[in-house]
Scaffold this motif. Sequence first.
Motif, PDB file in Angstrom:
ATOM      1  N   SER A  96       0.818  -1.074  -0.003  1.00 31.56           N
ATOM      2  CA  SER A  96       0.106   0.193   0.093  1.00 31.56           C
ATOM      3  C   SER A  96       0.888   1.157   0.138  1.00 31.56           C
ATOM      4  O   SER A  96       0.610   2.204  -0.630  1.00 31.56           O
ATOM      5  CB  SER A  96      -0.897   0.021   0.998  1.00 31.56           C
ATOM      6  N   THR A  97       1.880   1.190   0.891  1.00 33.22           N
ATOM      7  CA  THR A  97       2.827   2.309   0.647  1.00 33.22           C
ATOM      8  C   THR A  97       3.595   2.381  -0.567  1.00 33.22           C
ATOM      9  O   THR A  97       3.534   3.684  -1.023  1.00 33.22           O
ATOM     10  CB  THR A  97       4.001   2.113   1.988  1.00 33.22           C
ATOM     11  N   GLU A 100       1.251   4.153  -3.264  1.00 33.70           N
ATOM     12  CA  GLU A 100       1.244   5.676  -2.878  1.00 33.70           C
ATOM     13  C   GLU A 100       2.536   6.225  -3.546  1.00 33.70           C
ATOM     14  O   GLU A 100       2.378   7.273  -4.316  1.00 33.70           O
ATOM     15  CB  GLU A 100       0.840   5.993  -1.493  1.00 33.70           C
ATOM     16  N   SER A 103       2.527   6.243  -7.266  1.00 31.58           N
ATOM     17  CA  SER A 103       1.482   6.975  -7.925  1.00 31.58           C
ATOM     18  C   SER A 103       1.935   8.371  -7.964  1.00 31.58           C
ATOM     19  O   SER A 103       1.739   9.233  -9.000  1.00 31.58           O
ATOM     20  CB  SER A 103       0.112   7.086  -6.817  1.00 31.58           C
ATOM     21  N   ASN A 104       2.579   8.916  -6.954  1.00 33.26           N
ATOM     22  CA  ASN A 104       3.280  10.162  -6.661  1.00 33.26           C
ATOM     23  C   ASN A 104       4.474  10.234  -7.798  1.00 33.26           C
ATOM     24  O   ASN A 104       4.792  11.134  -8.418  1.00 33.26           O
ATOM     25  CB  ASN A 104       3.905  10.516  -5.205  1.00 33.26           C
ATOM     26  N   CYS A 138      10.185   2.537  -1.137  1.00 36.35           N
ATOM     27  CA  CYS A 138       9.263   1.479  -1.362  1.00 36.35           C
ATOM     28  C   CYS A 138       9.886   0.255  -0.604  1.00 36.35           C
ATOM     29  O   CYS A 138       9.290  -0.533   0.273  1.00 36.35           O
ATOM     30  CB  CYS A 138       8.992   1.085  -2.959  1.00 36.35           C
TER      31      CYS A 138
END
Length: 172
Positions: A96-97, A100, A103-104, A138
């Motif tokens: 999940s981290t 995100e 996505s950024n 990540c």
Amino acid sequence: MMMRQAPAFALAALLLLLLSAAAHATVESTCKSISNVKYDFCVKTLKSDPSSGTADVRGLAVIATNLSLKKATKIAGKIKDLLKRSQDKAQKESLSTCAELYSNLIDNLDTSLSAIKESRKGDAMTYLSASLDAPGDCEQGFKDTGAKSPLVAEDDEQRQLCGLALGITNLT
């Protein structure tokens, strides 16, 4: 009169050819100028795009950023698939981290690409610098939760691609 024009025309054509060649950066010379990426990786990556042979430095920066964006998008898709299948709580948290972060990263690369094309080097450098951290962050997420990362190779390649785009953009 025609005889005098022939040498002048030949000289003008030669000058135009030399100026044209000087406007194009060779992949090899560009890769030699970048210290943050391995030379062989740089050459292989840039030459994977057929237009790299005729690109100037800005064109090579666009190519590198596009390749980085494509890879980041592919990794984001893999993360999404892994999230659907994972049963491990720590791995899901880490994924999940990463979702995100990627996505950024994609947003940053997209913004960088526009900035490079518009000759806004400062903006491009800012967003490319920010993109450099995502793959490592990540991986750190997996270390923090104690989960095994299924993205080690992908994150490493993405880090190199971001570094390549940043290094070439710095030359523009």
